[in-house]
Design a protein around this motif. Sequence first.
Motif, PDB file in Angstrom:
ATOM      1  N   UNK A  75       0.818  -1.219   0.000  1.00 32.73           N
ATOM      2  CA  UNK A  75       0.000   0.000   0.000  1.00 32.73           C
ATOM      3  C   UNK A  75       0.850   1.266   0.000  1.00 32.73           C
ATOM      4  N   UNK A  76       1.887   1.269   0.815  1.00 33.14           N
ATOM      5  CA  UNK A  76       2.790   2.423   0.853  1.00 33.14           C
ATOM      6  C   UNK A  76       3.495   2.595  -0.487  1.00 33.14           C
ATOM      7  N   UNK A  77       3.923   1.492  -1.087  1.00 37.70           N
ATOM      8  CA  UNK A  77       4.637   1.566  -2.365  1.00 37.70           C
ATOM      9  C   UNK A  77       3.770   2.210  -3.442  1.00 37.70           C
ATOM     10  N   UNK A  78       2.526   1.777  -3.563  1.00 36.22           N
ATOM     11  CA  UNK A  78       1.639   2.336  -4.595  1.00 36.22           C
ATOM     12  C   UNK A  78       1.261   3.781  -4.274  1.00 36.22           C
ATOM     13  N   UNK A  79       1.259   4.149  -2.979  1.00 31.58           N
ATOM     14  CA  UNK A  79       1.006   5.543  -2.633  1.00 31.58           C
ATOM     15  C   UNK A  79       2.148   6.434  -3.106  1.00 31.58           C
ATOM     16  N   UNK A  80       3.368   5.892  -3.119  1.00 35.52           N
ATOM     17  CA  UNK A  80       4.517   6.648  -3.596  1.00 35.52           C
ATOM     18  C   UNK A  80       4.575   6.704  -5.115  1.00 35.52           C
ATOM     19  N   UNK A  81       4.165   5.636  -5.761  1.00 36.07           N
ATOM     20  CA  UNK A  81       4.195   5.566  -7.228  1.00 36.07           C
ATOM     21  C   UNK A  81       3.071   4.650  -7.680  1.00 36.07           C
ATOM     22  N   UNK A  82       2.007   5.246  -8.210  1.00 36.85           N
ATOM     23  CA  UNK A  82       0.823   4.461  -8.564  1.00 36.85           C
ATOM     24  C   UNK A  82       1.105   3.464  -9.677  1.00 36.85           C
ATOM     25  N   UNK A  83       2.151   3.727 -10.492  1.00 40.60           N
ATOM     26  CA  UNK A  83       2.495   2.786 -11.555  1.00 40.60           C
ATOM     27  C   UNK A  83       3.262   1.587 -11.015  1.00 40.60           C
ATOM     28  N   UNK A  84       3.895   1.741  -9.874  1.00 44.65           N
ATOM     29  CA  UNK A  84       4.680   0.657  -9.281  1.00 44.65           C
ATOM     30  C   UNK A  84       6.070   0.507  -9.863  1.00 44.65           C
ATOM     31  N   UNK A  85       6.411   1.304 -10.875  1.00 38.79           N
ATOM     32  CA  UNK A  85       7.678   1.105 -11.580  1.00 38.79           C
ATOM     33  C   UNK A  85       8.886   1.412 -10.697  1.00 38.79           C
ATOM     34  N   UNK A  86       8.813   2.492  -9.930  1.00 40.91           N
ATOM     35  CA  UNK A  86       9.980   2.899  -9.138  1.00 40.91           C
ATOM     36  C   UNK A  86      10.020   2.239  -7.761  1.00 40.91           C
ATOM     37  N   UNK A  87       8.975   1.506  -7.423  1.00 42.75           N
ATOM     38  CA  UNK A  87       8.900   0.885  -6.089  1.00 42.75           C
ATOM     39  C   UNK A  87       8.706  -0.624  -6.200  1.00 42.75           C
ATOM     40  N   UNK A  88       9.131  -1.186  -7.305  1.00 42.54           N
ATOM     41  CA  UNK A  88       8.907  -2.610  -7.538  1.00 42.54           C
ATOM     42  C   UNK A  88       9.468  -3.498  -6.428  1.00 42.54           C
ATOM     43  N   UNK A  89      10.666  -3.221  -5.871  1.00 41.25           N
ATOM     44  CA  UNK A  89      11.164  -4.077  -4.781  1.00 41.25           C
ATOM     45  C   UNK A  89      10.227  -4.103  -3.569  1.00 41.25           C
ATOM     46  N   UNK A  90       9.559  -2.987  -3.287  1.00 48.11           N
ATOM     47  CA  UNK A  90       8.634  -2.961  -2.149  1.00 48.11           C
ATOM     48  C   UNK A  90       7.370  -3.760  -2.438  1.00 48.11           C
ATOM     49  N   UNK A  91       6.994  -3.814  -3.697  1.00 51.63           N
ATOM     50  CA  UNK A  91       5.809  -4.586  -4.068  1.00 51.63           C
ATOM     51  C   UNK A  91       6.123  -6.076  -4.073  1.00 51.63           C
ATOM     52  N   UNK A  92       7.200  -6.442  -4.726  1.00 52.28           N
ATOM     53  CA  UNK A  92       7.557  -7.857  -4.835  1.00 52.28           C
ATOM     54  C   UNK A  92       8.068  -8.425  -3.513  1.00 52.28           C
ATOM     55  N   UNK A  93       8.664  -7.580  -2.697  1.00 50.77           N
ATOM     56  CA  UNK A  93       9.232  -8.064  -1.432  1.00 50.77           C
ATOM     57  C   UNK A  93       8.325  -7.876  -0.242  1.00 50.77           C
ATOM     58  N   UNK A  94       7.049  -7.571  -0.468  1.00 56.64           N
ATOM     59  CA  UNK A  94       6.101  -7.355   0.629  1.00 56.64           C
ATOM     60  C   UNK A  94       6.192  -8.504   1.634  1.00 56.64           C
ATOM     61  N   UNK A  95       6.509  -8.202   2.903  1.00 51.86           N
ATOM     62  CA  UNK A  95       6.652  -9.293   3.886  1.00 51.86           C
ATOM     63  C   UNK A  95       5.337  -9.960   4.248  1.00 51.86           C
ATOM     64  N   UNK A  96       4.207  -9.311   3.908  1.00 50.95           N
ATOM     65  CA  UNK A  96       2.902  -9.892   4.235  1.00 50.95           C
ATOM     66  C   UNK A  96       1.999  -9.800   2.997  1.00 50.95           C
ATOM     67  N   UNK A  97       2.295 -10.559   1.956  1.00 53.23           N
ATOM     68  CA  UNK A  97       1.522 -10.453   0.705  1.00 53.23           C
ATOM     69  C   UNK A  97       0.058 -10.838   0.865  1.00 53.23           C
ATOM     70  N   UNK A  98      -0.256 -11.642   1.865  1.00 48.72           N
ATOM     71  CA  UNK A  98      -1.646 -12.058   2.071  1.00 48.72           C
ATOM     72  C   UNK A  98      -2.372 -11.171   3.065  1.00 48.72           C
TER      73      UNK A  98
END
Length: 342
Positions: A298-321
């Motif tokens: 959620x924080x990653x997409x708030x920083x960049x709605x496209x997800x391009x610059x925050x991809x490690x935060x999206x893919x590495x989410x410690x609680x994906x579920x």
Amino acid sequence: MTALEKYQRLEAAALWREGPQAQRRDVIISIGEATITIADLKDQPLTHWSIAALTRANPGALPALYHPDGDPEETLELAADEAQMIDALEQLRSAVARRRPHRGRLRMSIIGGFAAGILALGLFWLPGALKGHALSVLPQVKRDEIGARLFAEVQGLTGAPCVTPGGTRALSLLSARVTPEGRRAPELHVVRSGLRESLHLPGNILILGRAVVEGYEDPEIPAGFVVAEMQRAHARDPMDRLLDEAGIGAVLRLLTTGSLAPETLSDHARSLLSAEPVDIGPAALLEGFQAAGIQSRPYAFARDITGETVLPLIEGDPYPSGAPEPVMRDADWLRLQAICGG
């Protein structure tokens, strides 16, 4: 300072109490070049007190009772038979007091207990080493005091923090929720203007701009901003940043008097509000989210709605579920969003 040189490495037995609920402990104290070292009977250091911040609670009485300036709950008791150490501490306190600036004058002293100690070490011309020494001996009570004064300067630019009974309680709940066990929860505030995202002050004061709590529908997003700011403060002590910007004169004043000039704090307040948030790597951020028990996406997409610059935060989410437990109840989230009046 000859008094400091005379008493360096003097040792004495004493009784130390860490707080009002703690038991008094037999300790050995020794005078160093800027601090008093308190060690257990196995010579393991327990804490260090700044000589410049040393206060006597019962002048002229015995046993002599000392505490750090502003923190009377931590005490050090010396019996009458430790007269040499008591005399040494009084001599050093007197020497520091003589070198404090007179009220109403904006001047800095380059002499005194701490400055002389640093000069003896040959560090006067090394600002980095001098600043590091200041940070190592500065008591927490002084950090809190400086943080409160700096927050007052920030409020002169942002206005007073938003306060409502329900919103203030929600901030406290948020702070406790994202703080890992064993760490001190930050004091959270929200301001109406002048701050777009977040900043951290000495004394563990964390400030959010109102857009952080009003501009999103998911409480994990402001929680993410809090976690990110906590990680910035963990990566670099806010006091270190203040002294780095203030310069060696301010460091010497802090070592000598235990305080900073109002001009130093007002300049730093303006600097903090105009600066962009310091970038920290995704590894450090993910470590913070893991410890806080919240998702990073959620924080990653708030920083960049496209997800391009925050991809490690999206893919590495410690609680994906999903986080192990909600950040806060819906009712508390609504109160937090309305803390500045909606």
